[in-house]
Design a protein around this motif. Structure first.
Motif, mmCIF file in Angstrom:
data_model
loop_
_atom_site.group_PDB
_atom_site.id
_atom_site.type_symbol
_atom_site.label_atom_id
_atom_site.label_comp_id
_atom_site.label_asym_id
_atom_site.label_seq_id
_atom_site.Cartn_x
_atom_site.Cartn_y
_atom_site.Cartn_z
ATOM 1 N N ASP A 65 -0.564 1.394 -8.274
ATOM 2 C CA ASP A 65 0.622 0.701 -8.771
ATOM 3 C C ASP A 65 0.789 -0.657 -8.109
ATOM 4 O O ASP A 65 1.084 -1.656 -8.773
ATOM 5 C CB ASP A 65 1.874 1.547 -8.534
ATOM 6 C CG ASP A 65 1.865 2.820 -9.364
ATOM 7 O OD1 ASP A 65 1.115 2.865 -10.355
ATOM 8 O OD2 ASP A 65 2.583 3.768 -9.014
ATOM 9 N N GLY A 66 0.620 -0.684 -6.775
ATOM 10 C CA GLY A 66 0.774 -1.950 -6.061
ATOM 11 C C GLY A 66 -0.271 -2.961 -6.466
ATOM 12 O O GLY A 66 0.034 -4.148 -6.661
ATOM 13 N N ALA A 83 5.030 0.288 -3.761
ATOM 14 C CA ALA A 83 4.247 -0.499 -4.711
ATOM 15 C C ALA A 83 4.615 -1.980 -4.703
ATOM 16 O O ALA A 83 3.780 -2.824 -5.039
ATOM 17 C CB ALA A 83 4.420 0.070 -6.119
ATOM 18 N N GLY A 132 -0.951 6.263 -4.515
ATOM 19 C CA GLY A 132 0.121 5.285 -4.408
ATOM 20 C C GLY A 132 -0.368 3.858 -4.284
ATOM 21 O O GLY A 132 0.434 2.952 -4.098
ATOM 22 N N THR A 189 -4.812 -5.121 0.033
ATOM 23 C CA THR A 189 -4.282 -3.767 -0.095
ATOM 24 C C THR A 189 -5.381 -2.728 0.073
ATOM 25 O O THR A 189 -5.206 -1.721 0.770
ATOM 26 C CB THR A 189 -3.604 -3.595 -1.467
ATOM 27 O OG1 THR A 189 -2.551 -4.545 -1.596
ATOM 28 C CG2 THR A 189 -3.040 -2.192 -1.618
ATOM 29 N N SER A 200 -7.831 3.851 -14.316
ATOM 30 C CA SER A 200 -7.050 4.512 -13.264
ATOM 31 C C SER A 200 -7.224 6.029 -13.310
ATOM 32 O O SER A 200 -6.895 6.732 -12.349
ATOM 33 C CB SER A 200 -5.565 4.163 -13.403
ATOM 34 O OG SER A 200 -5.029 4.695 -14.606
ATOM 35 N N GLY A 207 -8.049 1.103 -9.962
ATOM 36 C CA GLY A 207 -7.299 0.659 -8.797
ATOM 37 C C GLY A 207 -8.126 -0.006 -7.723
ATOM 38 O O GLY A 207 -7.579 -0.590 -6.792
#
Length: 213
Positions: free
Chosen positions: A200-201, A139, A197, A171, A47, A90
């Motif tokens: 995290d999701g 998230a 952002g 996503t 990340s 991510g």
């Protein structure tokens, strides 16, 4: 003294507990506990790693004008380089794991496609371009939508991998790729796909997905 020591160690204990739960979750996707732990560690470290995809020099103008004379003003151009990155933790690693689940038959193609479309639509609707940061969204939205869509479309016993594929790829497509033009028009000099952002999701998708299997 023991209470102070416990207070100092409490964040570390929470981190270890979360890693154990997350490792168990990812192992439910068909990975060994060792592989799941390595994948989690690589995702967290990844990340912080961004691979440049696009570099573009853009012209901006300073707010202050320098007068040539009483009626003529000169606005000196300022050149900035805008870089778009791919976040390894991510975007890169989740995409590889999703491909592994699809090609390995753990995530059936048609249910995964239907669930992915739903997550993509929701992610596109919820994602917001944030000047100076990138694309952000709540998230908890991708995991919950992916879990519900997987339970709706997947065969028994295959909801977890379907939820992971739909949650991660939906996503990335809905929040980042479908907002590509908005990303390029943001004021940020560096924008990361799968970062900000979005990470995290995507990370929570893997944790929650296994519990619906």
């Amino acid at each position: 003294m023991p209470f102070l020591l416990l207070l100092l160690l409490f964040p570390l204990l929470l981190l270890l507990l979360f890693l154990n739960v997350a490792t168990f979750s990812f192992s439910r996707l068909g990975m060994s506990p060792e592989s799941a732990f390595l994948f989690l560690t690589a995702s967290i470290i990844g990340s912080t790693v961004n691979i440049p995809l696009s570099r573009r020099r853009v012209l901006v103008r300073e707010r202050r004008a320098f007068p040539f004379s009483l009626f003529l003003f000169y606005y000196p151009p300022v050149v900035q380089e805008r870089v778009i990155y791919l976040n390894v933790g991510g975007a890169g690693l989740p995409a590889l794991l999703s491909l592994y689940l699809l090609l390995g038959g753990r995530a059936p193609l048609i249910p995964s496609l239907f669930a992915l479309i739903i997550v993509t639509i929701v992610a596109k609707a919820m994602a917001r371009p944030h000047p100076g940061v990138g694309i952000v969204m709540p998230a908890f939205i991708p995991p919950l939508v992916a879990a519900a869509a997987a339970l709706l479309f997947s065969p028994p016993g295959q909801a977890a991998p379907v939820a992971y594929v739909a949650g991660t790829m939906g996503t990335l497509i809905g929040a980042d790729l479908l907002n590509w033009r908005a990303i390029q028009n943001l004021g940020a000099q560096a924008v990361s796909i799968g970062g900000a952002g979005i990470f995290d999701g995507i990370f929570l998708v893997g944790v929650i997905a296994a519990f619906i299997g």
